[in-house]
Design an enzyme around this catalytic site. Sequence first.
Site, PDB file in Angstrom:
ATOM      1  N   HIS A  48       0.873  -1.201   0.000  1.00  0.00           N
ATOM      2  CA  HIS A  48       0.000   0.000   0.000  1.00  0.00           C
ATOM      3  C   HIS A  48       0.896   1.233   0.000  1.00  0.00           C
ATOM      4  O   HIS A  48       1.449   1.608   1.039  1.00  0.00           O
ATOM      5  CB  HIS A  48      -0.908   0.010   1.231  1.00  0.00           C
ATOM      6  CG  HIS A  48      -1.856   1.175   1.252  1.00  0.00           C
ATOM      7  ND1 HIS A  48      -3.211   1.030   1.465  1.00  0.00           N
ATOM      8  CD2 HIS A  48      -1.664   2.514   1.097  1.00  0.00           C
ATOM      9  CE1 HIS A  48      -3.801   2.213   1.437  1.00  0.00           C
ATOM     10  NE2 HIS A  48      -2.870   3.143   1.225  1.00  0.00           N
ATOM     11  N   HIS A  50       1.585   5.367  -1.699  1.00  0.00           N
ATOM     12  CA  HIS A  50       1.215   6.538  -2.510  1.00  0.00           C
ATOM     13  C   HIS A  50       2.497   7.128  -3.089  1.00  0.00           C
ATOM     14  O   HIS A  50       3.367   7.582  -2.336  1.00  0.00           O
ATOM     15  CB  HIS A  50       0.512   7.591  -1.654  1.00  0.00           C
ATOM     16  CG  HIS A  50      -0.760   7.090  -1.049  1.00  0.00           C
ATOM     17  ND1 HIS A  50      -1.973   7.186  -1.700  1.00  0.00           N
ATOM     18  CD2 HIS A  50      -1.002   6.467   0.130  1.00  0.00           C
ATOM     19  CE1 HIS A  50      -2.920   6.644  -0.932  1.00  0.00           C
ATOM     20  NE2 HIS A  50      -2.356   6.196   0.173  1.00  0.00           N
ATOM     21  N   LYS A 133      -9.371  -0.145  -6.111  1.00  0.00           N
ATOM     22  CA  LYS A 133      -9.438   0.450  -4.776  1.00  0.00           C
ATOM     23  C   LYS A 133     -10.788   1.091  -4.536  1.00  0.00           C
ATOM     24  O   LYS A 133     -11.251   1.896  -5.345  1.00  0.00           O
ATOM     25  CB  LYS A 133      -8.325   1.495  -4.668  1.00  0.00           C
ATOM     26  CG  LYS A 133      -8.249   2.220  -3.342  1.00  0.00           C
ATOM     27  CD  LYS A 133      -7.709   1.319  -2.249  1.00  0.00           C
ATOM     28  CE  LYS A 133      -7.866   1.951  -0.882  1.00  0.00           C
ATOM     29  NZ  LYS A 133      -6.690   2.678  -0.459  1.00  0.00           N
ATOM     30  N   HIS A 170     -10.508   1.215   1.569  1.00  0.00           N
ATOM     31  CA  HIS A 170     -10.320   2.183   2.657  1.00  0.00           C
ATOM     32  C   HIS A 170     -11.559   2.039   3.520  1.00  0.00           C
ATOM     33  O   HIS A 170     -12.622   2.544   3.172  1.00  0.00           O
ATOM     34  CB  HIS A 170     -10.154   3.615   2.145  1.00  0.00           C
ATOM     35  CG  HIS A 170      -9.975   4.612   3.257  1.00  0.00           C
ATOM     36  ND1 HIS A 170      -8.774   5.222   3.533  1.00  0.00           N
ATOM     37  CD2 HIS A 170     -10.843   5.049   4.206  1.00  0.00           C
ATOM     38  CE1 HIS A 170      -8.912   6.000   4.601  1.00  0.00           C
ATOM     39  NE2 HIS A 170     -10.167   5.917   5.020  1.00  0.00           N
ATOM     40  N   HIS A 208      -4.626  -0.573   5.654  1.00  0.00           N
ATOM     41  CA  HIS A 208      -4.225   0.205   6.837  1.00  0.00           C
ATOM     42  C   HIS A 208      -5.190   0.071   8.020  1.00  0.00           C
ATOM     43  O   HIS A 208      -5.790   1.054   8.449  1.00  0.00           O
ATOM     44  CB  HIS A 208      -3.988   1.675   6.493  1.00  0.00           C
ATOM     45  CG  HIS A 208      -5.064   2.371   5.693  1.00  0.00           C
ATOM     46  ND1 HIS A 208      -6.395   2.237   5.934  1.00  0.00           N
ATOM     47  CD2 HIS A 208      -4.966   3.235   4.648  1.00  0.00           C
ATOM     48  CE1 HIS A 208      -7.077   2.990   5.090  1.00  0.00           C
ATOM     49  NE2 HIS A 208      -6.237   3.593   4.294  1.00  0.00           N
ATOM     50  N   ASP A 281       1.331   2.635   3.549  1.00  0.00           N
ATOM     51  CA  ASP A 281       0.475   3.818   3.402  1.00  0.00           C
ATOM     52  C   ASP A 281       1.312   5.087   3.517  1.00  0.00           C
ATOM     53  O   ASP A 281       0.847   6.102   4.050  1.00  0.00           O
ATOM     54  CB  ASP A 281      -0.676   3.824   4.416  1.00  0.00           C
ATOM     55  CG  ASP A 281      -1.723   4.889   4.072  1.00  0.00           C
ATOM     56  OD1 ASP A 281      -1.784   5.302   2.900  1.00  0.00           O
ATOM     57  OD2 ASP A 281      -2.455   5.299   4.978  1.00  0.00           O
TER      58      ASP A 281
HETATM   59  N1  LIG Z   1      -3.667   7.720   4.658  1.00  0.00           N
HETATM   60  C1  LIG Z   1      -3.844   9.009   4.527  1.00  0.00           C
HETATM   61  O1  LIG Z   1      -4.007   9.713   5.535  1.00  0.00           O
HETATM   62  N2  LIG Z   1      -3.843   9.608   3.322  1.00  0.00           N
HETATM   63  C2  LIG Z   1      -3.756   8.979   2.039  1.00  0.00           C
HETATM   64  C3  LIG Z   1      -5.063   8.386   1.608  1.00  0.00           C
HETATM   65  C4  LIG Z   1      -5.417   7.096   2.283  1.00  0.00           C
HETATM   66  O2  LIG Z   1      -4.674   6.124   2.225  1.00  0.00           O
HETATM   67  O3  LIG Z   1      -6.482   7.024   2.903  1.00  0.00           O
HETATM   68  C5  LIG Z   1      -3.284  10.009   1.018  1.00  0.00           C
HETATM   69  O4  LIG Z   1      -3.395   9.773  -0.181  1.00  0.00           O
HETATM   70  O5  LIG Z   1      -2.767  11.064   1.426  1.00  0.00           O
HETATM   71 ZN   LIG Z   2      -3.255   5.106   1.567  1.00  0.00          ZN
HETATM   72 ZN   LIG Z   3      -6.892   4.997   2.870  1.00  0.00          ZN
END
Ligand SMILES: NC(=O)N[C@@H](CC(=O)O)C(=O)O
Ligand SMILES: [Zn+2]
Ligand SMILES: [Zn+2]
Length: 378
Positions: A48, A50, A133, A170, A208, A281
């Site tokens: 996971h 970003h 997702k 999520h 998460h 995450d």
């Molecule tokens: N985890 C977070 O607080 N933020 C994530 C989005 C997500 O995973 O929910 C993001 O893209 O910034």
């Molecule tokens: Zn995330």
């Molecule tokens: Zn998330």
Amino acid sequence: MVDAAELLWLSVIDSMDAAHALRSAMGESGPMQASTDTLTLTRPDDWHLHLRDGEVLRTLVPHSAAQFARAIVMPNLRPPVTTTAQALAYRDRILAAVPAGVAFEPLMTLYLTDQIAPEEIRRARAAGVVAAKLYPAGATTNSDSGVTGLRTVYPVLEAMQREGMRLLVHGEVTDQTVDLFDREAAFIEQQLIPLRRDFPELKIVMEHITTREAAQYVAGAGAHTAATITAHHLLYNRNAIFTGGIRPHYYCLPVLKRETHRVALVEAATSGSNKFFLGTDSAPHASQLKEHAMGCAGCYTGHAALEMYAEAFDQAGALDKLEGFASFHGADFYGLPRNQGTVTLKREKWTVPDSYVYGEANLKPLRAGEVLPWKVVA
Ligand SMILES: NC(=O)N[C@@H](CC(=O)O)C(=O)O
Ligand SMILES: [Zn+2]
Ligand SMILES: [Zn+2]
């Protein structure tokens, strides 16, 4: 007044201290530490992540590629990654940012919207997209185009079940009358349990997880349900957001919870169960957008994720369980081969930089300026 029992206890403590002092003086550590100052694992994956887009890929991709062989890349860009063509083009941009001589495979995902067609799932699967997702609309960063009701996407979920495409969730309700800290548990009751019943063969990853309820649900939910756990939810409880003042860099969604929940997550992660695996995450935002009157949700851990997991497992006395969690369980759940090669961590203190370049802005990593006890050395 000190009574006899107390005196006896004090002398026990004294002799423990003496033994400890003696070991230290002789340059020895305890037997467990002696065997765990170096830790070699099969190369792990991040299930996971970003990575955002554009210039910042040059900062983020090398950080992840230094630790992980593969990563599930989240599709919540602006605009979101909703088509196979967009996913493949994004994949190319990520690959262009991988440093020369480093092997890193981004595993792509689609962002489910109310409009997505079941044919897109077939196309995506054929093109190697591994998952889709589910963001309940309004639940988190860049989720405004998310799904407004699960029923709307039932035809798409049927296609996913048929095609063997993983559903990543999520898991928080967006109902404003539900307390922020209860939204994950409410999601399980209201959405996940019915979804699980209606799609018994669909492989679902609850992303998460942050609560005891989620850990218990996943542990008991059968082989097609799994969960990722972040390093920060293993290391911190919600006090971290408020220690000495408000600390926006600890704010993420789902938000950090009470200590009892953190303990339950550590138990799940270190249990050896193949239903729990590593998903950082890591969610970077420019520091001025975190340090803001309405700060963005997301913690950046991509610079030191594996080191932080090692710290959490070490604190739990469970370093022997890290390899399954980091390198095996996720690959097995996704039906992908386990990685070749290894990564080595050493018990060696290092200081996290105060910030990283983030396009035109700065990125403040979690633990900025702090000393970490474990370091990836090879
Ligand atoms: N985890 C977070 O607080 N933020 C994530 C989005 C997500 O995973 O929910 C993001 O893209 O910034
Ligand atoms: Zn995330
Ligand atoms: Zn998330």
